[in-house]
Design an enzyme around this catalytic site. Structure first.
Site, mmCIF file in Angstrom:
data_model
loop_
_atom_site.group_PDB
_atom_site.id
_atom_site.type_symbol
_atom_site.label_atom_id
_atom_site.label_comp_id
_atom_site.label_asym_id
_atom_site.label_seq_id
_atom_site.Cartn_x
_atom_site.Cartn_y
_atom_site.Cartn_z
ATOM 1 N N GLY A 1 20.666 -46.144 12.041
ATOM 2 C CA GLY A 1 21.252 -47.333 13.048
ATOM 3 C C GLY A 1 21.627 -46.253 14.695
ATOM 4 O O GLY A 1 21.418 -46.219 15.458
ATOM 5 N N TYR B 1 9.943 -42.522 13.491
ATOM 6 C CA TYR B 1 8.567 -43.304 14.721
ATOM 7 C C TYR B 1 7.653 -42.839 15.827
ATOM 8 O O TYR B 1 7.144 -43.705 16.336
ATOM 9 C CB TYR B 1 9.668 -44.317 15.269
ATOM 10 C CG TYR B 1 10.823 -45.194 14.128
ATOM 11 C CD1 TYR B 1 10.843 -45.678 13.271
ATOM 12 C CD2 TYR B 1 11.903 -44.202 14.123
ATOM 13 C CE1 TYR B 1 11.632 -46.255 12.330
ATOM 14 C CE2 TYR B 1 13.303 -44.529 13.303
ATOM 15 C CZ TYR B 1 13.474 -45.919 12.457
ATOM 16 O OH TYR B 1 14.546 -46.181 11.381
ATOM 17 N N TYR C 1 8.837 -50.059 23.232
ATOM 18 C CA TYR C 1 10.689 -50.329 24.152
ATOM 19 C C TYR C 1 10.188 -49.311 25.621
ATOM 20 O O TYR C 1 11.922 -49.590 25.612
ATOM 21 C CB TYR C 1 11.326 -49.329 22.527
ATOM 22 C CG TYR C 1 10.543 -49.146 21.449
ATOM 23 C CD1 TYR C 1 11.012 -50.524 20.906
ATOM 24 C CD2 TYR C 1 10.803 -48.017 20.848
ATOM 25 C CE1 TYR C 1 11.174 -50.567 19.683
ATOM 26 C CE2 TYR C 1 10.498 -48.180 20.234
ATOM 27 C CZ TYR C 1 10.093 -49.227 18.695
ATOM 28 O OH TYR C 1 10.334 -49.887 17.324
ATOM 29 N N ARG D 1 6.253 -45.396 21.074
ATOM 30 C CA ARG D 1 6.915 -46.733 21.794
ATOM 31 C C ARG D 1 7.564 -46.200 22.744
ATOM 32 O O ARG D 1 8.266 -46.742 23.316
ATOM 33 C CB ARG D 1 8.508 -44.482 20.978
ATOM 34 C CG ARG D 1 8.867 -44.726 19.636
ATOM 35 C CD ARG D 1 10.354 -44.273 19.088
ATOM 36 N NE ARG D 1 11.203 -44.360 19.787
ATOM 37 C CZ ARG D 1 11.523 -44.472 20.754
ATOM 38 N NH1 ARG D 1 11.394 -42.909 21.097
ATOM 39 N NH2 ARG D 1 12.657 -44.445 20.403
ATOM 40 N N GLU E 1 21.604 -45.594 5.252
ATOM 41 C CA GLU E 1 20.535 -45.291 5.304
ATOM 42 C C GLU E 1 19.921 -44.876 6.553
ATOM 43 O O GLU E 1 18.838 -45.402 7.840
ATOM 44 C CB GLU E 1 19.401 -47.430 5.065
ATOM 45 C CG GLU E 1 19.900 -47.325 4.041
ATOM 46 C CD GLU E 1 19.387 -49.189 3.825
ATOM 47 O OE1 GLU E 1 19.174 -49.696 2.967
ATOM 48 O OE2 GLU E 1 19.176 -49.148 5.208
ATOM 49 N N CYS F 1 -7.632 -46.062 25.762
ATOM 50 C CA CYS F 1 -7.678 -46.489 27.655
ATOM 51 C C CYS F 1 -7.154 -47.808 27.660
ATOM 52 O O CYS F 1 -6.820 -49.208 27.512
ATOM 53 C CB CYS F 1 -9.169 -47.493 26.968
ATOM 54 S SG CYS F 1 -10.521 -46.037 27.024
HETATM 55 C C1 LIG Z 1 17.326 -51.582 6.957
HETATM 56 C C2 LIG Z 1 16.903 -50.934 7.315
HETATM 57 N N1 LIG Z 1 17.354 -49.129 7.454
HETATM 58 C C3 LIG Z 1 17.581 -48.180 7.531
HETATM 59 C C4 LIG Z 1 16.926 -47.809 8.826
HETATM 60 C C5 LIG Z 1 17.079 -46.959 9.559
HETATM 61 O O1 LIG Z 1 17.472 -46.833 11.423
HETATM 62 P P1 LIG Z 1 17.316 -46.330 12.081
HETATM 63 O O2 LIG Z 1 16.059 -44.760 12.011
HETATM 64 O O3 LIG Z 1 17.805 -46.051 13.164
HETATM 65 O O4 LIG Z 1 18.536 -44.437 11.234
HETATM 66 C C6 LIG Z 1 16.163 -49.395 9.910
HETATM 67 C C7 LIG Z 1 15.556 -49.598 10.774
HETATM 68 O O5 LIG Z 1 14.930 -50.501 11.281
HETATM 69 C C8 LIG Z 1 16.138 -49.992 9.186
HETATM 70 O O6 LIG Z 1 15.542 -51.769 9.270
#
Ligand SMILES: Cc1ncc(COP(=O)(O)O)c(C=O)c1O
Length: 430
Positions: free
Chosen positions: A247, A389, A333, A329, A289, A360
């Site tokens: 995140g 992304y 967003y 994106r 993560e 288009c």
């Molecule tokens: C469960 C989970 N872990 C990790 C991430 C990675 O998030 P980020 O790319 O913001 O670090 C996400 C992204 O949506 C996620 O859903």
């Protein structure tokens, strides 16, 4: 050569401006556009390595150990995954396809953490077949299905339960995931009940949270991590493993904040260790993560200017040869970017321009109100901070075909994804 001026801050580490304009990894962007065509995703290997390495070393320093599982949803190109595997990362996979990518890139099953709010049986079976280390269960029905599949396979699967703790973060509402009402995870009470009563075939190891993405003010991420140990103690649930998700946000424009991913990971580890000490619990194995905070700043997208026109309201459109097919994106967003002309990124602007994608859709605008020095047909436009992304969300609307990608390092560029051909576009149609 001069060091990267402030206009180029969102570009990868080691970006310099020389006589040929911007170079990344020692390769001029105009050379990359000439040799590989546009649109082109460019990834800087040293930025990927530095960011991944700082996170891996910070989480590994946790008292009971820890690991970092790279979120493949942010970027799943195999050459990049191999590089991140070399840096000691594991893999966070959210589908059978992402599991296949991780396995092909060399990740061992034990290093896989499996996600998804609506995992199909095929996804769960792929996790079992890959011998995944952890499956993060998103609800009771999924636990029941996974338990049955594991019993049939004669396997006991380690699981975490994902909870939505009801902690908000300051990000776009479409990428907030930890609030009450989120489609991801279960309430804390339901998570505790599930961990007390998992179906046979599953072994509960702990909890998972992920509050949202592109979080530039990380205090709530740390606060949520700090809250979990006392919650686990009060509910009497196992906390051998604590996965606090990803995140952390990145800088998309020069004036945005640029939180340090290694420092953020250290802050998480410290907060969890302190909270465990306060709660009288042993410190669990910690998993993080990260996705965007590794891949995002490493990527740049190159386009060629196709044409300019001034329209009825006096504004001037600069049309490029890409758009929402390679960058979803903006439409998803309202994301904001800071494009520059690769050959003269810091030259004084002559006016303000609107950058039109070629699809288009009126919303296919890569950036609106960009100050540029006299753009002309044939110029290479470079959009920084497009490593996360973007390639994973690319699609073939209008049948343009998806872009190629290159990895640059130490003065060389290597093609890592071929441009999608017309034959490939029609390969599935019967
Ligand atoms: C469960 C989970 N872990 C990790 C991430 C990675 O998030 P980020 O790319 O913001 O670090 C996400 C992204 O949506 C996620 O859903």
């Amino acid at each position: 050569m001069t060091e990267r001026p402030s206009e180029l801050l969102p570009f990868p580490d080691g970006t310099v401006e020389g006589p040929a304009g911007i170079s990344i990894g020692g390769v001029p962007l105009t050379t990359l556009a000439r040799d590989f065509g546009t649109p082109l995703y460019v990834y800087d290997a040293s930025t990927l390595r530095r960011r991944a390495g700082s996170i891996v070393s910070a989480v590994s320093a946790a008292p009971s150990g820890g690991r970092a599982a790279f979120a493949l949803k942010s970027l799943s190109t195999l050459a990049v995954l191999r590089l991140l595997h070399e840096e000691g990362m594991g893999a966070d996979c959210a589908s059978a396809g992402e599991i296949a990518a991780a396995v092909r890139a060399g990740f061992a099953g034990a290093s896989l953490v499996i996600h998804g709010n609506a995992k199909s049986d095929a996804d769960l079976q792929a996790a079992i077949a890959a011998d995944a280390g952890l499956v993060v269960v998103d609800g009771r029905d999924e636990a029941v299905r996974l338990g049955a599949l594991c019993r049939a396979a004669g396997r006991v699967q380690d699981v975490l339960v994902r909870i939505a703790p009801g902690i908000g973060v300051d990000t776009h509402r479409h990428i907030a995931t930890g609030h009450h009402g989120s489609k991801f995870g279960v309430t804390p009470a339901e998570g505790a009940s599930l961990l007390h009563d998992l179906p046979a075939g599953l072994r509960g190891r702990g909890l998972h949270i992920h509050l949202g993405s592109q979080v530039l003010e990380p205090a709530p991420l740390v606060a949520a991590a700090r809250w979990l140990p006392a919650f686990a103690r009060d509910e009497g649930i196992p906390l051998e493993v604590l996965d606090v998700g990803g995140g952390l946000g990145i800088r998309y424009t020069p004036s945005q904040a640029d939180p340090d991913p290694g420092q953020h990971t250290s802050n998480l580890v410290t907060a969890i260790a302190e909270a465990c000490s306060d709660a009288g619990l042993a410190v669990p194995e910690i998993i993080v993560e990260p996705g965007r905070s590794i891949s995002g700043p490493a990527g740049v997208t190159l386009y060629t200017v196709i044409g300019l026109k001034t329209v009825g309201d006096g504004s001037t459109w600069v049309a490029i040869d890409g758009g929402m097919g390679d960058n979803l994106r903006v439409g998803l967003y309202g994301a904001i970017y800071a494009p520059v002309l690769a050959a003269r990124p810091t030259m004084a602007p002559i006016g303000r321009f609107r950058i039109a994608g070629r699809h288009c859709e009126s919303t296919d605008v890569i950036a609106d109100g960009v100050d540029l020095p006299a753009p002309a047909v044939g110029d290479v436009m470079a959009v920084p901070a497009t490593g996360a992304y973007h390639q994973t969300m690319a699609h073939s609307y209008n049948l343009f075909g998806r872009p190629a990608a290159v990895l640059v390092e130490a003065g060389t560029a290597r093609l890592i994804t071929r441009r999608e051909t017309l034959d490939e576009l029609f390969a599935r149609d019967l």
